[in-house]
Design a protein around this motif. Sequence first.
Motif, mmCIF file in Angstrom:
data_model
loop_
_atom_site.group_PDB
_atom_site.id
_atom_site.type_symbol
_atom_site.label_atom_id
_atom_site.label_comp_id
_atom_site.label_asym_id
_atom_site.label_seq_id
_atom_site.Cartn_x
_atom_site.Cartn_y
_atom_site.Cartn_z
ATOM 1 N N ARG A 65 0.800 -1.463 -0.019
ATOM 2 C CA ARG A 65 0.173 -0.320 0.132
ATOM 3 C C ARG A 65 0.739 1.109 -0.006
ATOM 4 O O ARG A 65 2.039 1.241 0.472
ATOM 5 C CB ARG A 65 -1.184 -0.043 1.037
ATOM 6 N N LEU A 66 0.267 2.037 -0.394
ATOM 7 C CA LEU A 66 1.527 3.570 -0.852
ATOM 8 C C LEU A 66 0.573 4.323 0.748
ATOM 9 O O LEU A 66 -0.643 4.454 0.571
ATOM 10 C CB LEU A 66 0.847 4.351 -1.537
ATOM 11 N N CYS A 123 11.904 -3.222 -0.359
ATOM 12 C CA CYS A 123 11.334 -1.755 -1.315
ATOM 13 C C CYS A 123 10.755 -1.177 -0.183
ATOM 14 O O CYS A 123 11.092 0.367 -0.252
ATOM 15 C CB CYS A 123 10.210 -2.060 -2.035
ATOM 16 N N VAL A 124 10.155 -1.636 1.536
ATOM 17 C CA VAL A 124 9.703 -0.550 2.332
ATOM 18 C C VAL A 124 10.500 -0.823 3.003
ATOM 19 O O VAL A 124 10.518 0.529 3.849
ATOM 20 C CB VAL A 124 9.493 -2.133 3.293
ATOM 21 N N ILE A 132 5.680 3.607 1.536
ATOM 22 C CA ILE A 132 5.399 2.055 0.485
ATOM 23 C C ILE A 132 5.419 0.884 1.964
ATOM 24 O O ILE A 132 6.593 1.025 3.194
ATOM 25 C CB ILE A 132 5.715 1.538 -0.391
ATOM 26 N N ARG A 133 4.368 0.466 2.568
ATOM 27 C CA ARG A 133 4.560 -0.739 3.527
ATOM 28 C C ARG A 133 3.721 -1.885 2.938
ATOM 29 O O ARG A 133 2.961 -1.731 1.734
ATOM 30 C CB ARG A 133 3.424 -0.115 4.809
ATOM 31 N N MET A 134 3.733 -2.930 3.650
ATOM 32 C CA MET A 134 3.388 -3.636 3.240
ATOM 33 C C MET A 134 2.234 -5.258 4.635
ATOM 34 O O MET A 134 2.543 -5.867 4.662
ATOM 35 C CB MET A 134 4.299 -5.032 3.243
ATOM 36 N N ASN A 159 -6.012 0.142 -0.989
ATOM 37 C CA ASN A 159 -5.718 -0.285 -0.369
ATOM 38 C C ASN A 159 -5.293 0.395 1.493
ATOM 39 O O ASN A 159 -4.308 1.182 1.674
ATOM 40 C CB ASN A 159 -3.965 -1.007 -0.469
ATOM 41 N N GLU A 160 -5.433 -0.756 2.399
ATOM 42 C CA GLU A 160 -5.528 0.242 3.964
ATOM 43 C C GLU A 160 -5.038 -0.694 4.998
ATOM 44 O O GLU A 160 -4.683 -1.965 4.397
ATOM 45 C CB GLU A 160 -7.020 0.464 4.768
ATOM 46 N N ARG A 161 -4.391 -0.453 6.405
ATOM 47 C CA ARG A 161 -3.241 -1.060 6.750
ATOM 48 C C ARG A 161 -4.663 -1.655 7.780
ATOM 49 O O ARG A 161 -5.690 -1.329 7.783
ATOM 50 C CB ARG A 161 -3.261 -0.331 8.136
ATOM 51 N N SER A 162 -4.059 -3.474 7.921
ATOM 52 C CA SER A 162 -5.571 -4.475 8.475
ATOM 53 C C SER A 162 -5.264 -3.938 9.685
ATOM 54 O O SER A 162 -4.853 -3.426 10.617
ATOM 55 C CB SER A 162 -4.570 -5.560 8.375
#
Length: 168
Positions: A65-66, A123-124, A132-134, A159-162
């Motif tokens: 997600r960005l 990448c994170v 950028i996060r995963m 995309n959102e953080r879970s």
Amino acid sequence: MGITVVKREGKSFKDKLFLPAIFSGMKTTLKHFRTNLKDNDNLRTRHYPEVQPDDLNERYRGVHRLTKHEDQTEKCVACYMCATACPADCIFIEAEERFDGVDEKRPKEFKIDLLECVFCGYCVEACPCDAIRMDTGIFSFTGGTREEFVLDKKALMANERSKDLNDG
């Protein structure tokens, strides 16, 4: 000449067919099958995909997600660090100038090919501005065409953080 002759074991016909090894392996497989058939409550993925896994921790790497600024613009400054660090070469960035005074530039186009991605997280780690996060918690994704697995900037920002990972 430096040639070493290795003596071959199992000269009998029965040993050459590997039948004892095959039957031994089948015996182990059938033993596990019988145990799982009797007590199937301990099977972890029995109801998948109806029941999703509940043991995801903060270190789990899901779909990318960005992240965004407070004004909902992307934090990415198109420095290409994530694309450079990516061993799978699955990140494509095209930069453009930014005129709002927040940063010098931003990504005009930002794409990640999930079919090429190995979810290593480099990448994170490489991103200097935490753009950028995963941590979406999305681990299962399907599609009918290859293009559906290429996430663009709009999809990555959606995309959102879970919520499950927020609790950890």
